[in-house]
Design an enzyme around this catalytic site. Structure first.
Site, short mmCIF file in Angstrom:
data_model
loop_
_atom_site.label_atom_id
_atom_site.label_comp_id
_atom_site.label_asym_id
_atom_site.label_seq_id
_atom_site.Cartn_x
_atom_site.Cartn_y
_atom_site.Cartn_z
N LEU A 1 -3.72 2.09 -0.07
CA LEU A 1 -2.97 3.07 0.84
C LEU A 1 -1.79 2.93 1.22
O LEU A 1 -0.42 3.90 0.47
CB LEU A 1 -3.61 2.81 2.02
CG LEU A 1 -4.71 4.12 2.14
CD1 LEU A 1 -5.30 4.09 3.86
CD2 LEU A 1 -4.85 5.50 1.31
N SER B 1 -19.82 2.17 9.61
CA SER B 1 -19.23 3.25 10.13
C SER B 1 -18.65 3.17 11.19
O SER B 1 -20.26 3.97 12.12
CB SER B 1 -18.27 4.32 9.54
OG SER B 1 -17.68 5.24 10.17
N ARG C 1 -13.82 -3.33 18.49
CA ARG C 1 -15.08 -3.86 17.98
C ARG C 1 -15.27 -5.37 18.69
O ARG C 1 -16.21 -5.96 18.31
CB ARG C 1 -14.04 -3.78 17.12
CG ARG C 1 -14.56 -2.43 15.95
CD ARG C 1 -14.11 -2.70 14.43
NE ARG C 1 -14.06 -1.23 14.19
CZ ARG C 1 -12.89 -1.01 13.41
NH1 ARG C 1 -12.16 -1.54 12.76
NH2 ARG C 1 -13.38 0.18 13.16
N HIS D 1 -15.09 -8.34 9.02
CA HIS D 1 -13.92 -6.67 8.38
C HIS D 1 -12.76 -6.19 8.06
O HIS D 1 -12.42 -5.67 7.24
CB HIS D 1 -14.45 -6.06 9.07
CG HIS D 1 -14.57 -4.72 9.41
ND1 HIS D 1 -14.51 -3.89 7.89
CD2 HIS D 1 -13.68 -2.68 9.75
CE1 HIS D 1 -13.98 -2.54 7.73
NE2 HIS D 1 -13.53 -2.42 9.21
N LEU E 1 -5.83 2.58 8.29
CA LEU E 1 -5.59 3.53 7.47
C LEU E 1 -4.27 3.96 7.70
O LEU E 1 -3.16 4.41 6.60
CB LEU E 1 -6.43 4.65 7.61
CG LEU E 1 -7.49 3.96 6.58
CD1 LEU E 1 -9.21 4.97 6.75
CD2 LEU E 1 -8.03 3.13 5.40
#
Ligand SMILES: Cc1cc2nc3c(=O)[nH]c(=O)nc-3n(C[C@H](O)[C@H](O)[C@H](O)COP(=O)(O)OP(=O)(O)OC[C@H]3O[C@@H](n4cnc5c(N)ncnc54)[C@H](O)[C@@H]3O)c2cc1C
Ligand code: FES
Lengths: 260, 663
Positions: B70, B311, B357, B428, B468
């Protein structure tokens, strides 16, 4: 495609027949390997990892195959397994294929994608850059960064957006080409044409896009589509032949409208 | 120790600390270049003050962009649109394979389309707080500001975001936020955003303004007269070492989670580009800040090659639980409501299953440590959709998460519509990365780092759907300005590849490859990588202690020494050789892993994803120490000796640090 399932957790032994080829210039051949103690919970690529470790330990060169995400989304992996692109499970890339789909004692034939437009680089790795060139011929909407209006300026019917997403789900793996007896790239090319055609943003360039992408597809040496449907059957993202019909209509419309 | 690069130029009389406690004295080498004034006006002010390159001159500048995820694809496309001459590099066969493709859940933006109280300020606030007050406020505010433009840009490119029946864009909520600001394209958001950026880049390839170099791995940055002026790459098909020159180099090379061997990252993700830049003088910031994602499919066997993420969006409808009693081996369907512990809802009633998280991961580890974990290994917890299916019907759940359920079913051979999923935390994302200033420039002038490769915006913990956003913010909306400013301000001398710096770097890259193949030891690269991963997971993973970290430093050093003596690398250097590529990456991880442990050891506090067991509140929550550690830790390479630490103190003018509470 029938899927046999090995329900047990018992380890299996398999015979592998693998295509080995040093590079693009050399000739290749099938070589036999034993895959021992394969757990049904392993993925197909994990099984190859284990075989490769054995090969390295015994002084050989590991089998080269392409992979990266191992989640079925990057489109890197792709093998012909017993003549079927991505193997026996429907809607599945080879990295998501599990050994529970095989049974003890099976012989598994593993080959690279075979197509004139996808030359072999080594063993099971092929060059798929033709796909990038098809996209660069017109698989985009021409909007420079900064030119965009507000995201909600144009409402788009939920269904159109969903349909576009169905086509846009293509991962560019090349299974469609590999399975097709003509080695046609019609499914790949049409999925992009359809994705952009189904959204209003794609409208201004639709004629130009169809003409240029189709021309590039031909130039790359892919065969033409004779409606065999093999591509749809092996597509890991279950992209349908309807895309190809749409592409054909777009192409004809562009020809008729006389746009170059 | 294998020191193959030239020592970075370093002034002799630097006074810097070697780890340990200390006050937050700013290092003279770290000028963050943050503009003054109110945080909400800084980006506008900076944009106005930046020098511009006149349109006709842009094509005279060559920019190298390493990476086509990206960050890299969006930067390459945008810079080429502006008129620069761009060369894009990736080790993949196609730019579209970059790891960004795998992102599932979504991308945040402060659009407030949901009319639920979101704003640029709230996204800024949530991100600074979510990062546990270890991010630079100015950068985060800019990120929140441009987030809205990102969505517009992506929609215009044809990204098929999810829509409501009225035809407008749909949103969902993600961990760490109480508003719905996450845009998504089924469970394939990263794929669709990357394809958008990739297509924009391929359009420039067609026009000749981007030259694409696929199957090329960058092995070094070339620094000439103190500035980044090119790179050394290896052609992965022919093995040839190539030299490429430029006026500036952008590293958009992603994160380093694979130092843990098992992670949710794609198999080839690695630290090589960033690490080689580090060895040429780019400081590495907060390397110990890694994110452990709570919802991954648990490990099933030794052969396991990677972990699969489910997800985080699943936590919108799934409820996380374990049995109340340790050792309860009943089937989940046989465990009645009163014997279940919905531990996130119990501990954090305000956010429930949607806590950030780091909090969710630690809570899962805690219940497993108590012996209440489920599955054969006892290392997993349930994520249960039973209630949601009853409330909304199976069709709705299928529409929302169909592909994720399908993937889960495929991997585990269990049907999540019928019995709960089993999940466990996995590595992750890496918040740490190359230190960059407000302009995304590293400590090497002319070398910029974008996307996950830099450290800049997420502090000690990243909120879901913000990576993102950051990658695209950096590439579409930040670098086009800041790179122009650099090129307009610097006087760059004319260079040729005949210069000594290029020749030396190319020679060293070649020698290293030759060396790897010549060792011919007995242990495979895979075995070394797995062993390194084990050391890192045990000691530099979810719970870290002083002893564990000290042990890790020694063990990693010993493993590295063994590697250079005993690794067995198969094949040759003149043909495609994925095994050799892996060896070279693992060699870098073996140096980098030590720095991570060092950083974790020196940071005597707990914050975000960095949990030091010595520093926790009586309730077991992370205990920050703002008096001593409210700084960015930027490490300098010291030829393999103890690296000097430089500090960039963090000022919080807007969001005042408090203990994060999700109760
Ligand atoms: C499974 C998964 C799901 C995720 N889901 C989300 C989500 O829902 N929302 C969200 O915001 N974030 C998500 N993330 C995080 C996010 O996807 C990444 O942080 C982000 O995509 C990184 O983008 P990037 O451009 O920085 O790097 P990448 O996409 O990793 O790209 C790196 C590029 O650099 C190239 N490269 C690297 N090294 C070299 C070298 N030495 N030489 C040449 N080329 C090199 C690679 O080929 C590649 O092109 C997820 C991550 C994972 C693992
Ligand atoms: S490895 Fe990415 S799709 Fe198979």
């Amino acid at each position: 495609m029938a899927t046999q399932t090995n329900g047990s957790k018992k380890p299996m032994n398999l015979k592998l027949l693998v295509w080995r080829q040093k590079n693009g210039m050399s000739k290749g051949a099938m070589t036999t390997y034993e895959a021992k103690n394969v757990s049904p919970d392993m993925s197909f690529l994990e099984m190859l990892d284990v075989v490769n470790e054995d090969i390295i330990k015994s002084g050989g060169e590991p089998i080269a195959f392409e992979h990266d995400c191992r989640e079925g989304i990057c489109g890197s992996c792709g093998l012909m397994i017993n003549g079927v692109a991505h193997g026996p499970d429907e809607g599945t890339t080879v990295c998501q294929l599990h050994m529970r789909s095989f049974k003890d004692g099976d012989t598994v034939v593993i080959e690279p994608w075979r197509a004139r437009a996808f030359p072999v680089i080594k063993d099971l790795v092929v060059d798929r850059s033709a796909f990038d060139r098809i996209i660069s011929a017109g698989g985009y909407i021409s909007v420079n960064t900064g030119q965009a209006p507000d995201g909600n300026a144009i409402p788009i019917a939920k269904q159109s957006s969903e349909d576009a997403m169905d086509s846009a789900a293509c991962i560019g793996c090349g299974a469609c080409v590999a399975q097709c007896k003509n080695a046609s790239a019609a499914l790949f090319t049409s999925a992009k044409i359809a994705h952009l055609r189904l959204l209003p943003q794609g409208d201004p360039e639709r004629a130009e896009r169809a003409l240029r992408m189709v021309a590039q597809m031909d130039e790359e040496g892919f065969g033409s589509c004779s409606n065999e449907g093999e591509c749809e059957a092996v597509c890991p993202k279950e992209i349908g032949m309807v895309n190809i019909s749409l592409m054909n209509r777009e192409y004809e419309r562009a020809l008729i409208s006389g746009k170059k | 120790m294998n020191n193959e690069t030239i020592a970075p130029a370093k002034p002799a009389e630097t006074e810097v600390e070697h780890g340990g406690l200390g006050d937050k004295v700013a290092s003279p080498f770290l000028d963050s270049k943050v503009p003054s004034g109110p945080v909400s006006e800084r980006w506008n002010k900076a944009k106005f003050e930046m020098k511009l390159v006149n349109p006709a001159n842009k094509r005279k500048f060559t920019v190298i962009c390493v990476g086509t995820g990206l960050a890299g694809a969006s930067a390459s496309a945008t810079l080429a649109e502006l008129g620069y001459n761009v060369h894009a590099f990736t080790y993949h066969d196609s730019p579209r394979r970059a790891h960004s493709i795998a992102a599932q859940g979504g991308i945040n933006a402060a659009k407030n389309y949901a009319n639920d109280g979101d704003s640029v300020y709230r996204l800024f606030y949530d991100t600074v707080k979510g990062g546990d007050y270890r991010a630079r406020e100015s950068n985060v505010h800019r990120l929140a500001e441009v987030s809205v433009n990102i969505i517009d840009q992506c929609v215009a490119q044809g990204v098929p975001f999810a829509r409501e029946y009225g035809g407008y864009l749909d949103n969902r909520s993600f961990g760490g936020a109480q508003v719905s600001r996450t845009f998504y394209a089924r469970g394939q958001t990263g794929q669709q955003l990357l394809l958008g950026a990739y297509q924009a880049m391929m359009r420039q390839v067609q026009r000749g303004s981007v030259k694409l170099h696929t199957r090329r791995e960058m092995l070094d940055v070339v620094v000439v007269e103190g500035k980044a002026r090119g790179i050394i790459v290896r052609n992965l098909v022919t093995g040839e070492i190539e030299t490429h020159m430029a006026d500036a180099v952008l590293l958009c090379t992603g994160g380093y989670s694979n130092v843990f061997f098992l992670s949710t990252n794609a198999k080839h993700c690695n630290v090589t580009a960033a690490w080689r830049a580090h060895k040429k003088g780019a400081f590495f910031a907060n390397p110990c800040f890694t994110q452990i994602h709570p919802t991954c499919i648990p490990v099933s066997g030794d052969y396991q090659s990677k972990l699969t993420l489910m997800s985080e969006s699943l936590r919108n409808d799934g409820r996380v639980w374990v049995p109340k009693a340790a050792g309860d081996k009943r089937k989940p369907s046989d465990i009645p409501e009163e014997d279940r512990d919905y531990f996130l809802e119990r501990r954090y009633p305000a956010f429930g299953n949607l806590v950030p998280r780091d909090v969710a991961s630690r809570a899962a580890k805690a219940v497993c440590d108590e012996g209440r974990g489920v599955g054969d290994s006892g290392l997993s917890v349930y994520l249960d959709f039973g209630d949601a299916i009853q409330r909304l019907g199976e069709d709705t759940i299928r529409a929302r998460y169909g592909n994720l359920f399908h993937m889960y079913g495929h991997i585990t051979a269990e049907d999540p519509y019928k019995s709960p999923m089993r999940i466990y935390p996995a590595v992750h994302y890496t918040m740490g990365g190359l230190w960059v200033d407000y302009h995304l420039q590293t400590t090497i002038p002319g070398l910029f780092a974008l996307g996950e490769a830099n450290f800049s915006d997420h502090g000690a913990n990243r909120l879901g759907a913000s990576a993102l956003m950051q990658g695209l913010a950096d590439g579409y909306f930040v670098i086009p300005y800041t790179l122009g400013n650099y090129l307009a301000s610097e006087k760059l001398s004319k260079i040729t590849p005949e210069r000594e710096e290029f020749k030396v770097a190319a020679k060293e890259a070649q020698e290293r490859i030759t060396k790897l193949l010549s060792i011919k030891g007995t242990k495979t690269v895979h075995e070394f990588h797995r062993e390194l991963g084990h050391i890192m997971w045990e000691n530099v993973g979810m719970g870290r202690t002083r002893e564990g970290l000290q042990k890790a430093i020694t063990q990693v050093a010993a493993l590295r020494e063994e590697f250079w003596r005993n690794v067995k690398v198969a094949g040759d250097a003149d043909n495609l050789n994925p095994h050799l590529e892996h060896a070279s990456r693992v060699a870098d991880f073996l140096e980098f892993g030590e720095l991570m442990a060092r950083d974790a050891l020196h940071r005597e506090e707990s914050c975000g994803g960095h949990f030091r067991e010595e520093y926790q509140t009586p309730e077991g929550e992370a205990q920050r120490d703002d008096d001593h550690f409210a700084y960015v830790a930027a490490w300098e390479w010291n030829n393999g000796d103890t690296p000097p630490l430089h500090k960039e103190p963090l000022d919080f003018e807007e969001v005042h640090p408090s203990q994060r509470s999700y109760k």
